[in-house]
Design a protein around this motif. Structure first.
Motif, PDB file in Angstrom:
ATOM      1  N   LEU A  32       0.835  -1.204   0.000  1.00 26.80           N
ATOM      2  CA  LEU A  32       0.000   0.000   0.000  1.00 26.80           C
ATOM      3  C   LEU A  32       0.871   1.256   0.000  1.00 26.80           C
ATOM      4  O   LEU A  32       0.553   2.250  -0.662  1.00 26.80           O
ATOM      5  CB  LEU A  32      -0.937   0.004   1.210  1.00 26.80           C
ATOM      6  CG  LEU A  32      -2.123  -0.967   1.153  1.00 26.80           C
ATOM      7  CD1 LEU A  32      -2.881  -0.938   2.469  1.00 26.80           C
ATOM      8  CD2 LEU A  32      -3.046  -0.620  -0.007  1.00 26.80           C
ATOM      9  N   GLY A  33       1.972   1.224   0.755  1.00 27.39           N
ATOM     10  CA  GLY A  33       2.886   2.361   0.773  1.00 27.39           C
ATOM     11  C   GLY A  33       3.492   2.604  -0.595  1.00 27.39           C
ATOM     12  O   GLY A  33       3.615   3.764  -1.032  1.00 27.39           O
ATOM     13  N   PHE A  34       3.872   1.523  -1.281  1.00 27.45           N
ATOM     14  CA  PHE A  34       4.425   1.670  -2.627  1.00 27.45           C
ATOM     15  C   PHE A  34       3.361   2.212  -3.586  1.00 27.45           C
ATOM     16  O   PHE A  34       3.649   3.070  -4.430  1.00 27.45           O
ATOM     17  CB  PHE A  34       4.929   0.312  -3.130  1.00 27.45           C
ATOM     18  CG  PHE A  34       5.633   0.386  -4.460  1.00 27.45           C
ATOM     19  CD1 PHE A  34       6.905   0.908  -4.556  1.00 27.45           C
ATOM     20  CD2 PHE A  34       5.000  -0.067  -5.604  1.00 27.45           C
ATOM     21  CE1 PHE A  34       7.558   0.983  -5.780  1.00 27.45           C
ATOM     22  CE2 PHE A  34       5.636   0.005  -6.841  1.00 27.45           C
ATOM     23  CZ  PHE A  34       6.922   0.523  -6.922  1.00 27.45           C
ATOM     24  N   LEU A  35       2.121   1.749  -3.439  1.00 31.00           N
ATOM     25  CA  LEU A  35       1.022   2.234  -4.281  1.00 31.00           C
ATOM     26  C   LEU A  35       0.780   3.722  -4.055  1.00 31.00           C
ATOM     27  O   LEU A  35       0.573   4.484  -5.012  1.00 31.00           O
ATOM     28  CB  LEU A  35      -0.254   1.441  -3.984  1.00 31.00           C
ATOM     29  CG  LEU A  35      -1.488   1.772  -4.830  1.00 31.00           C
ATOM     30  CD1 LEU A  35      -1.218   1.502  -6.308  1.00 31.00           C
ATOM     31  CD2 LEU A  35      -2.700   0.968  -4.350  1.00 31.00           C
ATOM     32  N   VAL A  36       0.814   4.161  -2.794  1.00 30.66           N
ATOM     33  CA  VAL A  36       0.654   5.587  -2.481  1.00 30.66           C
ATOM     34  C   VAL A  36       1.773   6.394  -3.132  1.00 30.66           C
ATOM     35  O   VAL A  36       1.530   7.464  -3.710  1.00 30.66           O
ATOM     36  CB  VAL A  36       0.648   5.809  -0.953  1.00 30.66           C
ATOM     37  CG1 VAL A  36       0.778   7.295  -0.620  1.00 30.66           C
ATOM     38  CG2 VAL A  36      -0.635   5.253  -0.349  1.00 30.66           C
ATOM     39  N   ALA A  37       3.004   5.899  -3.059  1.00 27.81           N
ATOM     40  CA  ALA A  37       4.140   6.612  -3.650  1.00 27.81           C
ATOM     41  C   ALA A  37       3.966   6.764  -5.161  1.00 27.81           C
ATOM     42  O   ALA A  37       4.206   7.835  -5.724  1.00 27.81           O
ATOM     43  CB  ALA A  37       5.441   5.866  -3.345  1.00 27.81           C
ATOM     44  N   ILE A  38       3.544   5.692  -5.832  1.00 28.91           N
ATOM     45  CA  ILE A  38       3.373   5.737  -7.278  1.00 28.91           C
ATOM     46  C   ILE A  38       2.223   6.668  -7.647  1.00 28.91           C
ATOM     47  O   ILE A  38       2.348   7.522  -8.530  1.00 28.91           O
ATOM     48  CB  ILE A  38       3.104   4.326  -7.844  1.00 28.91           C
ATOM     49  CG1 ILE A  38       4.328   3.412  -7.626  1.00 28.91           C
ATOM     50  CG2 ILE A  38       2.748   4.393  -9.329  1.00 28.91           C
ATOM     51  CD1 ILE A  38       5.584   3.891  -8.315  1.00 28.91           C
ATOM     52  N   MET A  39       1.090   6.538  -6.947  1.00 27.70           N
ATOM     53  CA  MET A  39      -0.109   7.305  -7.309  1.00 27.70           C
ATOM     54  C   MET A  39      -0.008   8.766  -6.888  1.00 27.70           C
ATOM     55  O   MET A  39      -0.572   9.649  -7.542  1.00 27.70           O
ATOM     56  CB  MET A  39      -1.347   6.672  -6.688  1.00 27.70           C
ATOM     57  CG  MET A  39      -1.675   5.298  -7.241  1.00 27.70           C
ATOM     58  SD  MET A  39      -3.214   4.636  -6.576  1.00 27.70           S
ATOM     59  CE  MET A  39      -4.412   5.691  -7.394  1.00 27.70           C
ATOM     60  N   SER A  40       0.699   9.056  -5.803  1.00 27.73           N
ATOM     61  CA  SER A  40       0.754  10.418  -5.293  1.00 27.73           C
ATOM     62  C   SER A  40       1.956  11.212  -5.787  1.00 27.73           C
ATOM     63  O   SER A  40       1.952  12.441  -5.696  1.00 27.73           O
ATOM     64  CB  SER A  40       0.778  10.406  -3.753  1.00 27.73           C
ATOM     65  OG  SER A  40      -0.423   9.876  -3.237  1.00 27.73           O
ATOM     66  N   SER A  41       2.976  10.536  -6.290  1.00 28.82           N
ATOM     67  CA  SER A  41       4.189  11.257  -6.688  1.00 28.82           C
ATOM     68  C   SER A  41       4.686  10.869  -8.071  1.00 28.82           C
ATOM     69  O   SER A  41       4.662  11.682  -8.998  1.00 28.82           O
ATOM     70  CB  SER A  41       5.305  11.019  -5.648  1.00 28.82           C
ATOM     71  OG  SER A  41       4.924  11.518  -4.382  1.00 28.82           O
ATOM     72  N   ALA A  42       5.126   9.630  -8.236  1.00 32.13           N
ATOM     73  CA  ALA A  42       5.821   9.245  -9.467  1.00 32.13           C
ATOM     74  C   ALA A  42       4.931   9.346 -10.700  1.00 32.13           C
ATOM     75  O   ALA A  42       5.303   9.981 -11.700  1.00 32.13           O
ATOM     76  CB  ALA A  42       6.377   7.825  -9.318  1.00 32.13           C
TER      77      ALA A  42
END
Length: 290
Positions: free
Chosen positions: A210-220
């Motif tokens: 979920l943390g990786f998903l947040v990073a991808i969706m919110s930043s990258a």
């Protein structure tokens, strides 16, 4: 059949809309992580994974800043990190749409303060009216949490610093490398803080994906989409579209988190959007950096 010019513009508009959807969907997912690792742990995961992805993509080590240039990069990164953690602390206490609307006061202030036109006082009035409409609802027990409101405004101030120092650092290297370095600075400060606060909970297999998903969706992902859009549409049009972000946040909060806003809160959000659109329609339109 669409002409090549119209196809390019349509693609750019689609990229902006998709970027706003992913950013606010990522924020909604992040809020669901709060019961597991709190805002501190969620911020650590987002910044840590985002820094890793952006560094792999843009490889900033190939053209590192020199001497005094590091000062601007470090301040830029601290503003970026401060914006993230104070915003997450804010939406832990208040609805996502309200949090984004209040945070928007930062870039809106930068846009309006950099303008010399008297007519921009109208947009200042709209923004102030939107915030004033929320004042009667600022009540920890019956309405909006006052601490959450204050934190959202602090996040807005950090966003203003992010814009100002982002423009300064952007003249030193490419935009991608600047963001990658800024994200790395933010991660170096807040990943250890999140680890101290949340400990081994950050290593849970329930949390990491979920943390990786947040990073991808919110930043990258949204950053990449916005870069594509900026290359294919006028900066003013981009700024106007980004002004709709509080509405997208409110919609994401409703659909994903089931956060219901009162009619007065919707009016307040609308006034902030009007102020942001109005300021974007006036030169200079360069102050929106996200």
């Amino acid at each position: 059949m669409l002409s090549p010019h119209h196809r390019i513009l349509f693609t750019a508009i689609a990229c902006v809309l998709l970027a706003m959807v992913t950013i606010q969907s990522g924020a909604s997912i992040a809020k669901q992580l709060f019961p597991l690792v709190g805002p501190e742990g969620t911020t650590a995961l987002r910044l840590g994974f985002s820094a890793l992805v952006l560094c792999l993509v843009f490889r900033p080590w190939k053209a590192l800043p020199q001497g005094q240039q590091w000062r601007s990069i470090i301040v830029y990164g601290l503003c970026l990190g401060g914006m993230n953690i104070t915003f997450y602390y804010a939406i832990e206490r208040i609805p996502l749409g309200i949090g984004v609307a209040l945070e928007f006061t930062g870039p809106l202030a930068v846009a309006l303060l950099s303008s010399k036109r008297k007519r921009d006082l109208l947009w200042v009035a709209f923004a102030i009216a939107g915030i004033v409409l929320l004042l009667p609802e600022i009540d920890a027990e019956k309405g909006l949490d006052p601490v959450g409101v204050a934190l959202a405004l602090v996040a807005g101030a950090c966003w203003a610093g992010y814009i100002l120092f982002g423009k300064k650092t952007g003249t030193q290297s490419s935009g991608g490398r600047t963001v990658a370095l800024g994200m790395t600075v933010a991660a170096c400060v807040l990943v250890p803080f999140g680890a101290v606060q949340q400990g081994t909970a950050l290593l849970s297999w329930e949390v990491i994906p979920l943390g990786f998903l947040v990073a991808i969706m919110s930043s990258a992902l949204p950053y990449t989409l916005e870069m594509v859009a900026l290359r294919n549409m006028p900066a003013q049009g981009f700024s106007v579209m980004m002004s709709l972000e509080p509405a997208f946040a409110a919609l994401a909060g409703f659909l994903i988190l089931h956060e219901l806003l009162s009619p007065l809160q919707w009016v307040a959000i609308a006034l902030v959007i009007i102020a942001s659109v109005g300021s974007s329609m006036q030169p200079p339109a360069k102050t929106h950096s996200q």
